[in-house]
Design a protein around this motif. Structure first.
Motif, PDB file in Angstrom:
ATOM      1  N   LEU A 109      60.966  29.104  14.086  1.00  0.00           N
ATOM      2  CA  LEU A 109      59.568  29.034  14.313  1.00  0.00           C
ATOM      3  C   LEU A 109      58.910  30.298  13.822  1.00  0.00           C
ATOM      4  CD1 LEU A 109      57.491  27.554  15.909  1.00  0.00           C
ATOM      5  CD2 LEU A 109      58.217  28.757  18.115  1.00  0.00           C
ATOM      6  N   VAL A 110      59.572  31.475  14.016  1.00  0.00           N
ATOM      7  CA  VAL A 110      58.754  32.804  13.451  1.00  0.00           C
ATOM      8  C   VAL A 110      58.531  32.360  11.874  1.00  0.00           C
ATOM      9  CG1 VAL A 110      58.992  35.298  13.109  1.00  0.00           C
ATOM     10  CG2 VAL A 110      59.582  34.267  15.470  1.00  0.00           C
ATOM     11  N   ALA A 111      59.514  32.490  11.312  1.00  0.00           N
ATOM     12  CA  ALA A 111      59.684  32.190   9.709  1.00  0.00           C
ATOM     13  C   ALA A 111      58.874  31.071   9.540  1.00  0.00           C
ATOM     14  CB  ALA A 111      61.271  31.906   9.381  1.00  0.00           C
ATOM     15  N   TYR A 112      58.929  29.936   9.950  1.00  0.00           N
ATOM     16  CA  TYR A 112      57.918  28.887   9.511  1.00  0.00           C
ATOM     17  C   TYR A 112      56.469  28.936   9.683  1.00  0.00           C
ATOM     18  CZ  TYR A 112      56.259  24.191   9.391  1.00  0.00           C
ATOM     19  OH  TYR A 112      55.539  22.880   9.083  1.00  0.00           O
ATOM     20  N   ARG A 113      56.043  29.635  10.662  1.00  0.00           N
ATOM     21  CA  ARG A 113      54.729  29.903  11.182  1.00  0.00           C
ATOM     22  C   ARG A 113      54.154  30.943  10.015  1.00  0.00           C
ATOM     23  NH1 ARG A 113      54.597  31.061  17.438  1.00  0.00           N
ATOM     24  NH2 ARG A 113      54.273  28.828  18.267  1.00  0.00           N
ATOM     25  N   LYS A 114      55.003  31.705   9.567  1.00  0.00           N
ATOM     26  CA  LYS A 114      54.498  32.752   8.787  1.00  0.00           C
ATOM     27  C   LYS A 114      54.539  32.176   7.303  1.00  0.00           C
ATOM     28  CE  LYS A 114      54.988  37.675   7.391  1.00  0.00           C
ATOM     29  NZ  LYS A 114      55.399  38.669   8.156  1.00  0.00           N
ATOM     30  N   ALA A 115      55.607  31.357   6.933  1.00  0.00           N
ATOM     31  CA  ALA A 115      55.517  30.704   5.536  1.00  0.00           C
ATOM     32  C   ALA A 115      54.322  29.723   5.627  1.00  0.00           C
ATOM     33  CB  ALA A 115      56.989  29.909   5.713  1.00  0.00           C
TER      34      ALA A 115
END
Length: 183
Positions: A109-115
């Motif tokens: 979730l953290v990586a996806y949002r930033k991506a």
């Protein structure tokens, strides 16, 4: 026959655990059966093992079970105890797999949002790595199919005098970890 009480179930579980431990220590089934027998006459320690082998007979004043019956009882107990251990291990693995999956969810979730929000290439790479890890954890990826053929795509021909080295080379061809240049 009435269902065993909690105390009886605990005694049976203890007997099974003792049987497994004795078998692991190298004792043969008959020795285990005599060590864990309810009847002090056949018990190798000359005690009445609680809910030991043949306890139904012992409590009714009947003769102790014969050697064949003791062996069957021990083998049945060991099999059931090991099956119970395997089932417990599989449940623990499934619990751990679910925990790891939840952890991956949080990180993803953290990586996806930033991506998605920033188009951050390292975050995209991280999200892809998390997705790959999840696929391995859950077995989502299909195994690569490998087809090995002989010369010009024909069948592999083996002769009766094929050496071990030749057979090992053919087996190595089917191993996906083996990478051959030019193919």
């Amino acid at each position: 026959m009435p269902r065993p009480t909690r105390a009886q179930r605990a005694a049976i579980a203890r007997r099974r655990a003792d049987a497994v431990e004795l078998r692991l220590a190298g004792a043969d089934p008959l020795t285990v059966g005599r060590k864990l027998a309810a009847d002090p006459i056949i018990n190798s320690d000359r005690i009445a093992y609680p809910l030991g082998y043949g306890h139904e007979l012992y409590t009714k004043g009947r003769p102790a079970p014969d050697d064949e019956t003791l062996i069957r009882s021990v083998n049945r107990d060991v099999t059931q105890a090991l099956e119970h251990r395997i089932t417990g291990s599989q449940a623990a693995v499934e619990e751990l797999r679910a925990l790891e999956d939840a952890r991956l969810d949080r990180m993803f979730l953290v990586a996806y949002r930033k991506a998605v929000k920033d188009g951050d290439l390292p975050a995209i790479d991280r999200a892809l790595r998390i997705m790959e890890r999840r696929a391995r954890l859950l077995g989502l990826d299909q195994p690569a199919k490998t087809e090995v053929t002989g010369q010009d795509g024909g069948p592999i021909e083996l002769t009766a005098d094929a050496t071990g080295h030749e057979l090992a080379a053919l087996i190595a061809l089917t191993d996906p970890a083996v990478v051959r240049d030019g193919e």
